[in-house]
Motif scaffolding. Structure first.
Motif, short mmCIF file in Angstrom:
data_model
loop_
_atom_site.label_atom_id
_atom_site.label_comp_id
_atom_site.label_asym_id
_atom_site.label_seq_id
_atom_site.Cartn_x
_atom_site.Cartn_y
_atom_site.Cartn_z
N LEU A 17 0.83 -1.20 0.00
CA LEU A 17 0.00 0.00 0.00
C LEU A 17 0.86 1.25 0.00
N LEU A 18 0.49 2.19 -0.82
CA LEU A 18 1.07 3.52 -0.78
C LEU A 18 -0.07 4.48 -0.45
N LEU A 19 -0.07 4.96 0.79
CA LEU A 19 -1.09 5.90 1.23
C LEU A 19 -0.59 7.32 1.00
N ILE A 20 -1.46 8.16 0.48
CA ILE A 20 -1.17 9.58 0.43
C ILE A 20 -2.22 10.26 1.31
N ILE A 21 -1.75 10.80 2.41
CA ILE A 21 -2.62 11.54 3.33
C ILE A 21 -2.54 12.99 2.90
N TYR A 22 -3.68 13.55 2.50
CA TYR A 22 -3.68 14.88 1.91
C TYR A 22 -4.92 15.65 2.35
N ASN A 23 -5.01 16.89 1.91
CA ASN A 23 -6.19 17.71 2.12
C ASN A 23 -6.40 18.55 0.87
N ASN A 24 -7.64 18.71 0.47
CA ASN A 24 -7.94 19.48 -0.74
C ASN A 24 -7.42 20.92 -0.69
N ASP A 25 -7.30 21.49 0.50
CA ASP A 25 -6.85 22.87 0.63
C ASP A 25 -5.34 23.01 0.52
N CYS A 26 -4.63 21.91 0.42
CA CYS A 26 -3.17 21.90 0.30
C CYS A 26 -2.82 21.94 -1.19
N LEU A 27 -2.25 23.05 -1.64
CA LEU A 27 -1.92 23.18 -3.07
C LEU A 27 -0.83 22.22 -3.51
N GLY A 28 0.13 21.92 -2.63
CA GLY A 28 1.14 20.92 -2.95
C GLY A 28 0.52 19.55 -3.13
N CYS A 29 -0.54 19.30 -2.39
CA CYS A 29 -1.24 18.01 -2.50
C CYS A 29 -1.96 17.89 -3.84
N THR A 30 -2.79 18.86 -4.14
CA THR A 30 -3.60 18.77 -5.35
C THR A 30 -2.80 19.06 -6.61
N ARG B 48 -9.92 16.76 -12.91
CA ARG B 48 -10.44 17.48 -14.09
C ARG B 48 -11.59 16.77 -14.77
N ASN B 49 -11.48 15.45 -14.90
CA ASN B 49 -12.54 14.71 -15.59
C ASN B 49 -13.62 14.20 -14.63
N GLY B 50 -13.49 14.51 -13.34
CA GLY B 50 -14.48 14.08 -12.37
C GLY B 50 -14.37 12.62 -11.97
N GLN B 51 -13.37 11.92 -12.49
CA GLN B 51 -13.16 10.50 -12.18
C GLN B 51 -11.99 10.36 -11.21
N ILE B 52 -12.21 9.63 -10.13
CA ILE B 52 -11.17 9.40 -9.15
C ILE B 52 -10.32 8.22 -9.64
N PRO B 53 -8.99 8.41 -9.81
CA PRO B 53 -8.14 7.39 -10.43
C PRO B 53 -7.69 6.25 -9.50
N ARG C 86 0.76 18.69 -6.99
CA ARG C 86 1.90 17.80 -7.23
C ARG C 86 1.67 16.38 -6.74
N ALA C 87 1.20 16.23 -5.50
CA ALA C 87 1.15 14.91 -4.88
C ALA C 87 0.09 14.00 -5.49
N ILE C 88 -1.10 14.49 -5.73
CA ILE C 88 -2.14 13.65 -6.33
C ILE C 88 -1.73 13.19 -7.73
N PRO C 89 -1.22 14.08 -8.60
CA PRO C 89 -0.73 13.58 -9.89
C PRO C 89 0.42 12.58 -9.74
N LEU C 90 1.29 12.78 -8.77
CA LEU C 90 2.38 11.83 -8.53
C LEU C 90 1.81 10.49 -8.06
N ALA D 256 11.45 14.93 -1.66
CA ALA D 256 10.50 13.94 -1.13
C ALA D 256 10.14 12.93 -2.23
N GLN D 257 9.94 13.41 -3.44
CA GLN D 257 9.61 12.51 -4.55
C GLN D 257 10.74 11.50 -4.77
N ASN D 258 11.98 11.96 -4.75
CA ASN D 258 13.12 11.05 -4.94
C ASN D 258 13.19 10.00 -3.84
N ARG D 259 13.03 10.42 -2.59
CA ARG D 259 13.06 9.46 -1.47
C ARG D 259 11.95 8.43 -1.62
N LEU D 260 10.80 8.88 -2.08
CA LEU D 260 9.68 7.97 -2.26
C LEU D 260 9.94 6.97 -3.39
#
Length: 145
Positions: A29-42, A83-88, A44-48, A131-135
């Motif tokens: 499992l790779l969990l990403i704990i995020y919040n919609n109000d976090c611009l780094g999350c939405t 963007r497309n309304g579909q959760i990946p 960079r992190a969600i696309p990653l 952080a991306q490299n470490r991950l």
């Protein structure tokens, strides 16, 4: 880190409580704990996370929206960031940021990598290059061993 995780309780977007350790038993499992109000999350992190899901099919990526006071997520608000309304990949809600606290997150996004036997392998904060490299290195080390 070698802590065996007994359970991770979250709420599905339809409202049912789910234990991720039981639901995704015997999967990395790779969990990403995020919040919609976090611009780094939405931004960079969600696309990653999506990139990891497609590049490493052996890993189950799971989004966990950490709810904070006046920053709660709903099915509508969570879906709206795509963007497309579909959760990946599966996304769950962490009411009262209990999972965030369980993993002693430093902020959002927090990445949590869990082995197929439910052991905490690594946890990282952030979405920028370091952080991306470490991950990437942690994922490669886990799946190639």
């Amino acid at each position: 880190m070698t802590s065996k995780i007994q359970s991770i309780h979250v709420k599905g977007l339809e409202g049912a409580v789910v234990d991720l350790i039981s639901r995704y038993n015997n999967k990395i499992l790779l969990l990403i704990i995020y919040n919609n109000d976090c611009l780094g999350c939405t931004g960079r992190a969600i696309p990653l996370a999506y990139e990891f899901q497609t590049k490493y099919p052996v890993i189950q990526v799971i989004g966990i929206h950490a709810d904070f006071k006046n920053r709660e997520g709903t099915k509508t608000s969570i879906t709206r960031i795509f963007r497309n309304g579909q959760i990946p990949f599966p996304i769950y809600i962490d009411e009262h940021h209990r999972v965030y606290d369980q993993f002693e997150a430093e902020g959002t996004p927090q990445w949590v990598l869990i082995t197929e036997n439910g052991t905490l392998f690594r946890s990282f904060f952030g979405s920028q290059a370091n952080a991306q490299n470490r991950l990437y290195y942690a994922i490669e080390a886990l799946i190639n061993n």
